[in-house]
Design an enzyme around this catalytic site. Structure first.
Site, PDB file in Angstrom:
ATOM      1  N   TYR A  13      53.851  84.243  66.478  1.00  0.00           N
ATOM      2  CA  TYR A  13      53.836  82.788  66.662  1.00  0.00           C
ATOM      3  C   TYR A  13      52.571  82.351  67.390  1.00  0.00           C
ATOM      4  CZ  TYR A  13      55.798  78.209  68.138  1.00  0.00           C
ATOM      5  OH  TYR A  13      56.037  76.868  68.363  1.00  0.00           O
ATOM      6  N   ARG A  18      48.947  75.471  66.102  1.00  0.00           N
ATOM      7  CA  ARG A  18      50.385  75.732  66.048  1.00  0.00           C
ATOM      8  C   ARG A  18      51.197  74.487  66.415  1.00  0.00           C
ATOM      9  NH1 ARG A  18      52.298  79.955  70.442  1.00  0.00           N
ATOM     10  NH2 ARG A  18      52.289  78.076  71.730  1.00  0.00           N
ATOM     11  N   ASP A  19      52.385  74.389  65.803  1.00  0.00           N
ATOM     12  CA  ASP A  19      53.362  73.360  66.176  1.00  0.00           C
ATOM     13  C   ASP A  19      52.774  71.960  66.026  1.00  0.00           C
ATOM     14  OD1 ASP A  19      55.943  72.763  66.901  1.00  0.00           O
ATOM     15  OD2 ASP A  19      55.588  72.862  69.052  1.00  0.00           O
ATOM     16  N   SER A  25      55.100  72.966  72.221  1.00  0.00           N
ATOM     17  CA  SER A  25      54.574  74.328  72.056  1.00  0.00           C
ATOM     18  C   SER A  25      53.245  74.316  71.324  1.00  0.00           C
ATOM     19  CB  SER A  25      55.581  75.197  71.291  1.00  0.00           C
ATOM     20  OG  SER A  25      56.798  75.300  71.970  1.00  0.00           O
ATOM     21  N   ASP A  82      58.252  77.246  62.149  1.00  0.00           N
ATOM     22  CA  ASP A  82      57.915  75.830  61.930  1.00  0.00           C
ATOM     23  C   ASP A  82      56.647  75.597  61.118  1.00  0.00           C
ATOM     24  OD1 ASP A  82      60.131  75.264  63.436  1.00  0.00           O
ATOM     25  OD2 ASP A  82      59.051  74.537  65.191  1.00  0.00           O
ATOM     26  N   ASP A 283      63.202  74.427  75.514  1.00  0.00           N
ATOM     27  CA  ASP A 283      62.536  73.969  74.289  1.00  0.00           C
ATOM     28  C   ASP A 283      61.293  73.153  74.602  1.00  0.00           C
ATOM     29  OD1 ASP A 283      64.470  75.028  72.513  1.00  0.00           O
ATOM     30  OD2 ASP A 283      65.767  73.303  72.874  1.00  0.00           O
TER      31      ASP A 283
END
Length: 338
Positions: A13, A18-19, A25, A82, A283
């Site tokens: 990840y 990312r995200d 994140s 994701d 989260d």
């Protein structure tokens, strides 16, 4: 050494940018770096430097370690939560739809899967596939199948991981994936739909039905591909805890779900239920951190009415991945592990 050796599971990840559809994140590796070291999600381009950093500083090093243990211990990898679901459904968000992020996700995932697959023989890879409340609609599923086709990685995959860090309930598996559409079987337990997804023409109102839908769509869309599914049950033990099922951050009233097991509803499709995101890991942060300072990675979704910390008197939530003691105690209190 233990006999038999224990299964080892890792989440891969760290894609560039990312995200892209959230803030909690956001990436460590960037296509374009801002002066403060964060990613500039609005900068376009090819992401050549970011993809090269991801390959050489992250994936290649993982491949080297995996090679040392390949065949000695069983290894499972969940690839980039994701990422590809965002490409399938969220390109209208300029952070996800700009050329740099698209290139980073497509090239990064393809490289990761192929590099690991080419250099190991006993590593099982499951590519992230969101959850039924995200990709469960038939048009979204077709887009996702096309995404996987275009990457050319199916031959290296064991299958897909669903509900990673999610709250979508397992439910009961129906005889057919779209059994509940058109209010066809309202009395059937497998059609229980606390999020009202079938009324919006999403047949995947629980993760069991989504797994069946995902398996069928991929098998039909990619010749010779018979994917298996693993489902994250770390926090989906309560089916109806959200006022709005689009909410995903530190959900109040959630509980731990089924304990990890290979005794699944349909072993020919579902390999295992597993706690992929550790229950108790946050989260994302509330706007104010537990120490009273402002959170630099605050995502407005973590201030939703369903999120811990949004009510007076509740403790503030730490940043994503940090231990949230209040949450784990809640998850344990509300657990449904059998």
């Amino acid at each position: 050494k233990k006999s038999p050796p224990e299964l080892v599971t890792f989440i891969v990840y760290d894609l560039p940018n990312r995200d892209c559809h959230a803030k909690a994140s956001n990436g460590e590796v960037c296509c374009t770096y801002l002066p403060d070291g964060k990613c500039d999600y609005f900068a376009s381009g090819t992401c050549a430097a970011g993809v090269n950093e991801y390959k050489t500083e992250y994936i290649d090093k993982i491949v080297a370690v995996l090679g040392r243990y390949d065949g000695l211990v069983p290894i499972v990898l969940v690839i980039e939560p994701d990422s590809l679901p965002n490409l399938s459904t969220n390109r209208a968000d300029p952070r996800c739809g700009n050329a740099a992020t698209v290139a980073a996700y497509q090239q990064g995932v393809a490289y990761a899967v192929k590099a690991i697959g080419d250099h190991t023989s006993h590593v099982s890879m499951y590519l992230d596939a969101g959850h039924g409340g995200w990709l469960g609609w038939k048009n979204n599923m077709l887009d996702f199948v096309k995404t996987i086709q275009d990457l050319g990685v199916a031959a290296h995959l064991r299958g897909f991981a669903t509900n990673v860090a999610g709250y979508q309930a397992l439910g009961k598996m129906c005889p057919e994936y779209d059994w509940c559409l058109n209010n066809a079987h309202p009395e059937d337990e497998c059609c229980y739909d606390p999020c009202g997804l079938t009324a919006e023409w999403d047949p995947s109102q629980n993760e069991h039905n989504y797994a069946m839908h995902l398996h069928m769509a991929m098998s039909e869309g990619i010749e010779g591909f018979e994917p298996h599914i693993i489902i994250d049950t770390g926090r989906n033990g309560v089916a109806n805890e959200r006022a709005d099922c689009a909410n995903w951050c530190n959900i109040r009233g959630a509980g731990v779900g089924l304990i990890p097991t290979t005794a699944t509803a349909d072993p020919e499709i579902i390999d295992a239920y597993f706690w992929l995101k550790t229950p108790g890991e946050s989260d994302g942060c509330t706007q104010t951190l537990p120490d009273g300072t402002q959170c630099p990675r605050f995502d407005a979704d973590c201030g939703s009415p369903d999120s811990l910390g949004s009510w007076p008197g509740e403790p503030r939530a730490p940043e994503a991945g940090a231990w949230f003691d209040y949450q784990i105690k809640m998850l344990a209190t509300n657990a449904h592990m059998e």
